[in-house]
Design a protein around this motif. Sequence first.
Motif, PDB file in Angstrom:
ATOM      1  N   LYS A  96       0.851  -1.210   0.000  1.00  0.00           N
ATOM      2  CA  LYS A  96       0.000   0.000   0.000  1.00  0.00           C
ATOM      3  C   LYS A  96       0.882   1.254   0.000  1.00  0.00           C
ATOM      4  O   LYS A  96       0.616   2.221  -0.713  1.00  0.00           O
ATOM      5  CB  LYS A  96      -0.898   0.018   1.239  1.00  0.00           C
ATOM      6  CG  LYS A  96      -2.004  -1.020   1.214  1.00  0.00           C
ATOM      7  CD  LYS A  96      -2.876  -0.930   2.460  1.00  0.00           C
ATOM      8  CE  LYS A  96      -4.020  -1.933   2.377  1.00  0.00           C
ATOM      9  NZ  LYS A  96      -5.023  -1.765   3.400  1.00  0.00           N
ATOM     10  N   ASP A 143      -7.438   7.919  -4.466  1.00  0.00           N
ATOM     11  CA  ASP A 143      -8.198   7.163  -3.461  1.00  0.00           C
ATOM     12  C   ASP A 143      -7.900   5.673  -3.610  1.00  0.00           C
ATOM     13  O   ASP A 143      -7.396   5.220  -4.652  1.00  0.00           O
ATOM     14  CB  ASP A 143      -9.698   7.432  -3.627  1.00  0.00           C
ATOM     15  CG  ASP A 143     -10.503   7.036  -2.394  1.00  0.00           C
ATOM     16  OD1 ASP A 143      -9.899   6.566  -1.401  1.00  0.00           O
ATOM     17  OD2 ASP A 143     -11.739   7.200  -2.414  1.00  0.00           O
ATOM     18  N   GLY A 144      -8.218   4.934  -2.591  1.00  0.00           N
ATOM     19  CA  GLY A 144      -8.040   3.483  -2.593  1.00  0.00           C
ATOM     20  C   GLY A 144      -9.296   2.783  -3.071  1.00  0.00           C
ATOM     21  O   GLY A 144     -10.234   3.406  -3.582  1.00  0.00           O
ATOM     22  N   ALA A 145      -9.325   1.457  -2.907  1.00  0.00           N
ATOM     23  CA  ALA A 145     -10.517   0.664  -3.251  1.00  0.00           C
ATOM     24  C   ALA A 145     -10.440  -0.657  -2.499  1.00  0.00           C
ATOM     25  O   ALA A 145      -9.372  -1.049  -2.004  1.00  0.00           O
ATOM     26  CB  ALA A 145     -10.591   0.421  -4.754  1.00  0.00           C
ATOM     27  N   THR A 160     -10.126   8.111   1.295  1.00  0.00           N
ATOM     28  CA  THR A 160     -10.194   7.633   2.682  1.00  0.00           C
ATOM     29  C   THR A 160      -9.685   6.196   2.768  1.00  0.00           C
ATOM     30  O   THR A 160      -9.894   5.408   1.837  1.00  0.00           O
ATOM     31  CB  THR A 160     -11.654   7.678   3.169  1.00  0.00           C
ATOM     32  OG1 THR A 160     -12.111   9.036   3.099  1.00  0.00           O
ATOM     33  CG2 THR A 160     -11.794   7.184   4.606  1.00  0.00           C
ATOM     34  N   GLY A 161      -9.053   5.867   3.894  1.00  0.00           N
ATOM     35  CA  GLY A 161      -8.658   4.477   4.133  1.00  0.00           C
ATOM     36  C   GLY A 161      -7.178   4.363   4.462  1.00  0.00           C
ATOM     37  O   GLY A 161      -6.438   5.353   4.457  1.00  0.00           O
ATOM     38  N   SER A 162      -6.753   3.141   4.726  1.00  0.00           N
ATOM     39  CA  SER A 162      -5.365   2.945   5.178  1.00  0.00           C
ATOM     40  C   SER A 162      -4.357   3.239   4.066  1.00  0.00           C
ATOM     41  O   SER A 162      -3.269   3.768   4.338  1.00  0.00           O
ATOM     42  CB  SER A 162      -5.192   1.512   5.698  1.00  0.00           C
ATOM     43  OG  SER A 162      -5.545   0.571   4.709  1.00  0.00           O
ATOM     44  N   THR A 163      -4.700   2.945   2.806  1.00  0.00           N
ATOM     45  CA  THR A 163      -3.769   3.235   1.708  1.00  0.00           C
ATOM     46  C   THR A 163      -3.636   4.749   1.540  1.00  0.00           C
ATOM     47  O   THR A 163      -2.524   5.275   1.373  1.00  0.00           O
ATOM     48  CB  THR A 163      -4.260   2.579   0.394  1.00  0.00           C
ATOM     49  OG1 THR A 163      -4.681   1.248   0.682  1.00  0.00           O
ATOM     50  CG2 THR A 163      -3.157   2.542  -0.646  1.00  0.00           C
ATOM     51  N   LYS A 188     -15.965   0.156  -3.584  1.00  0.00           N
ATOM     52  CA  LYS A 188     -15.435   1.051  -2.566  1.00  0.00           C
ATOM     53  C   LYS A 188     -16.452   1.198  -1.434  1.00  0.00           C
ATOM     54  O   LYS A 188     -17.609   0.848  -1.591  1.00  0.00           O
ATOM     55  CB  LYS A 188     -15.146   2.429  -3.171  1.00  0.00           C
ATOM     56  CG  LYS A 188     -13.974   2.409  -4.133  1.00  0.00           C
ATOM     57  CD  LYS A 188     -13.591   3.788  -4.669  1.00  0.00           C
ATOM     58  CE  LYS A 188     -13.479   4.850  -3.630  1.00  0.00           C
ATOM     59  NZ  LYS A 188     -12.577   4.518  -2.499  1.00  0.00           N
ATOM     60  N   GLY A 189     -15.970   1.707  -0.312  1.00  0.00           N
ATOM     61  CA  GLY A 189     -16.876   1.974   0.795  1.00  0.00           C
ATOM     62  C   GLY A 189     -16.611   1.117   2.020  1.00  0.00           C
ATOM     63  O   GLY A 189     -17.356   1.185   2.990  1.00  0.00           O
ATOM     64  N   GLY A 190     -15.532   0.326   1.975  1.00  0.00           N
ATOM     65  CA  GLY A 190     -15.155  -0.445   3.164  1.00  0.00           C
ATOM     66  C   GLY A 190     -14.977   0.463   4.372  1.00  0.00           C
ATOM     67  O   GLY A 190     -15.277   0.088   5.507  1.00  0.00           O
ATOM     68  N   LEU A 230     -18.111   6.178   0.960  1.00  0.00           N
ATOM     69  CA  LEU A 230     -18.386   6.030  -0.471  1.00  0.00           C
ATOM     70  C   LEU A 230     -19.112   7.195  -1.109  1.00  0.00           C
ATOM     71  O   LEU A 230     -18.856   7.523  -2.275  1.00  0.00           O
ATOM     72  CB  LEU A 230     -19.129   4.720  -0.741  1.00  0.00           C
ATOM     73  CG  LEU A 230     -20.487   4.494  -0.076  1.00  0.00           C
ATOM     74  CD1 LEU A 230     -21.225   3.392  -0.820  1.00  0.00           C
ATOM     75  CD2 LEU A 230     -20.337   4.081   1.364  1.00  0.00           C
ATOM     76  N   LYS A 234      -6.074  -6.716  -4.051  1.00  0.00           N
ATOM     77  CA  LYS A 234      -7.400  -6.162  -4.355  1.00  0.00           C
ATOM     78  C   LYS A 234      -7.824  -6.419  -5.796  1.00  0.00           C
ATOM     79  O   LYS A 234      -8.963  -6.133  -6.163  1.00  0.00           O
ATOM     80  CB  LYS A 234      -7.384  -4.650  -4.115  1.00  0.00           C
ATOM     81  CG  LYS A 234      -6.870  -4.231  -2.731  1.00  0.00           C
ATOM     82  CD  LYS A 234      -7.995  -3.832  -1.847  1.00  0.00           C
ATOM     83  CE  LYS A 234      -7.594  -3.366  -0.488  1.00  0.00           C
ATOM     84  NZ  LYS A 234      -7.288  -1.956  -0.418  1.00  0.00           N
TER      85      LYS A 234
HETATM   86  C1  5RP Z   1     -13.329   3.917   2.028  1.00  0.00           C
HETATM   87  C2  5RP Z   1     -12.836   3.234   0.814  1.00  0.00           C
HETATM   88  C3  5RP Z   1     -11.421   2.797   0.799  1.00  0.00           C
HETATM   89  O1  5RP Z   1     -10.802   3.310  -0.332  1.00  0.00           O
HETATM   90  C4  5RP Z   1     -11.368   1.298   0.751  1.00  0.00           C
HETATM   91  O2  5RP Z   1     -12.130   0.785   1.833  1.00  0.00           O
HETATM   92  C5  5RP Z   1      -9.939   0.780   0.822  1.00  0.00           C
HETATM   93  O3  5RP Z   1      -9.427   0.970   2.096  1.00  0.00           O
HETATM   94  P1  5RP Z   1      -7.963   0.524   2.508  1.00  0.00           P
HETATM   95  O4  5RP Z   1      -7.019   1.410   1.760  1.00  0.00           O
HETATM   96  O5  5RP Z   1      -7.941   0.739   3.999  1.00  0.00           O
HETATM   97  O6  5RP Z   1      -7.801  -0.926   2.145  1.00  0.00           O
HETATM   98  O7  5RP Z   1     -13.542   3.017  -0.146  1.00  0.00           O
HETATM   99  O8  5RP Z   1     -14.697   4.195   1.963  1.00  0.00           O
END
Ligand code: 5RP
Length: 219
Positions: free
Chosen positions: A9, A83-85, A30-33, A96-98, A102, A123
């Motif tokens: 990541k 953004d990540g996914a 948003t997210g860890s990445t 997306k939306g983990g 979203l 992913k």
């Molecule tokens: C947040 C998202 C994130 O991009 C998705 O969940 C990936 O998250 P991570 O980078 O933590 O794996 O869509 O709503």
Amino acid sequence: MTADGDSKKRRAAQAALELITAGATIGVGTGSTVNFFIEALAAHPGRVQRAVSSSEASSARLRAAGIAVLDLNELARLDLYIDGADEATAERHLIKGGGGALTREKIIASAARRFVCIIDDGKLVQTLGTFPLPIEVIPMARSLVARQLTARGGRPVWREGFVTDNGNHILDVHGLVITDPKALERELNQITGIVTVGLFAARPADVLLVGTAQAVLTR
Ligand code: 5RP
């Protein structure tokens, strides 16, 4: 996430930094990445001075990194969104939306001329749907929407205790094999009470930066 996953990541996030013109205003997801991406921005002061953000959590991190957070309404144009996914296909269709962001993510992706998605290679999938599809719903419509998703063959699970930045609820829909993401996104968008479907197919990513154990692949 494992240390190995984190380093993938981080590698993808670092590659995204290289795409930014100094002083540009960008969209940040948003997210860890993305958190690794914000860390990289913080290590390069001045590379980005202003950003629009897809969540309160990312906004706080951006401000802590010395980056001003703007309202999207203040911008006449947005060149780049990072953004990540949760899942991505070779066609750059995404789930997306983990992280539950979203709706604002879809708004910023729609506003941006270029959407660069940063993921680790775990992913990448052939068919979307192993990761449960997040759907943001108006709270009073949660059960109504859930029944309609069940009728379409999904198993919606309420993300209990979670409230989105918009004050709504999330249903995570299990058991979908998404062979036609654009058609499903279109169909689910018609259900009253759904705010946003976590399928990004009508507006896919323009570029995937995929972190692997050794390198970053561009798709
Ligand atoms: C947040 C998202 C994130 O991009 C998705 O969940 C990936 O998250 P991570 O980078 O933590 O794996 O869509 O709503």
